[in-house]
Design an enzyme around this catalytic site. Sequence first.
Site: not given
Length: 456
Positions: A13, A81, A104, A169, A363, A366, A377, A387
């Site tokens: 928390a 607390g 946590g 503790n 080389h 894309y 090749n 696209y």
Amino acid sequence: MSNSSMSVVILAAGKGTRMYSDLPKVLHPLAGKPMVQHVIDAAMKLGAQHVHLVYGHGGELLKKTLADPSLNWVLQAEQLGTGHAMQQAAPHFADDEDILMLYGDVPLISVDTLQRLLAAKPEGGIGLLTVKLDNPSGYGRIVRENGDVVGIVEHKDASDAQREINEINTGILVANGRDLKRWLSLLDNNNAQGEFYITDIIALAHADGKKIATVHPTRLSEVEGVNNRLQLSALERVFQTEQAEKLLLAGVMLLDPSRFDLRGELTHGRDITIDTNVIIEGHVILGDRVRIGTGCVLKNCVIGDDSEISPYTVLEDARLDANCTVGPFARLRPGAELAEGAHVGNFVEIKKARLGKGSKAGHLSYLGDAEIGAGVNIGAGTITCNYDGANKFKTIIGDDVFVGSDTQLVAPVTVANGATIGAGTTVTRDVAENELVISRVKQVHIQGWKRPVKKK
């Protein structure tokens, strides 16, 4: 001896003011995932019947980020607390189960240590995780009488004599649900901080004649908490050092263990070599004799035997068969697949495409949404134009195709087996087997041509 049924409470928390961040403290990442997720994972591995996560600051972001339907979310509207936090969770405790309390922001607690703590808990008593420090200043001290734990006193409330105690503790404890609920109801905030301390239940348990057993963690780092970014970075390095040591002992050659980051899970074969500054994310599988060059990032990928990834290459959700070579400076995006012996060179990007057996893209290319056969090749500068601004389309290239440099393949388009595409061609229609396709403007020669001169 612990009960067969066990649930976990994770306190999460706190705001984490000293992190100087809008992100809740427990969501700051360690080894690629939120700190609190490490604790949740440990609880799950222990077989917790329920995991109660006490939250406050940034609750909605916590729920969105963790998105775990098995968690029981418990709101602590005011941070009063640790005892107060446990009081909020107490209505969810069963009388006949053990309740293990975790934090946590203590992310490196190990399952092994927690199993030892659960096993050490006396019947009807409390199991307490403690450590001894050379400098215990600031921590709650374990108070003993004749060797038995009788209480915990916080540093601000401790006497001079109690401050000499070096057993402290850690905050991690286990108790049965019935007693824990009763002790929580008896807590008060009559202390220097004006808070409800969970540690006060130790004195209450002792007053009830309950036994309190202590266990020490295997490593001090297991119980170190995070309050600022310096502490977080220190624990990150501890974690990475431990992972590197495990890999080295398992036969993986890390050329510099201090410059390796594992932010997920690595499954590996034999004789692996990993150079410096490599980052592993998600689940990565490496076959035998794989070599990874410096500066590579591998995320959720599979790399087959005898493959080599050259420096500064990024692979994400990609799959490589045996004897592949990739890079340097290549990028394989989700859905990239390389068949045996395929080669991807520098400044090549592949996304949702398969490169067939022995095929090469050397080389500056894309290749997206493509199916490329064997022995192909791909010349420098080749682009699959997949696209149209609204939809993606596929390019299919058969076996033994030669694609010349600076070629654009405008999808959807198919190039059949054995075809040759001349350099500089824009392919807009399907190409038949063994065809040669060239689309270029006729070359014109103008003798005596003079370039324009800039006006002064």
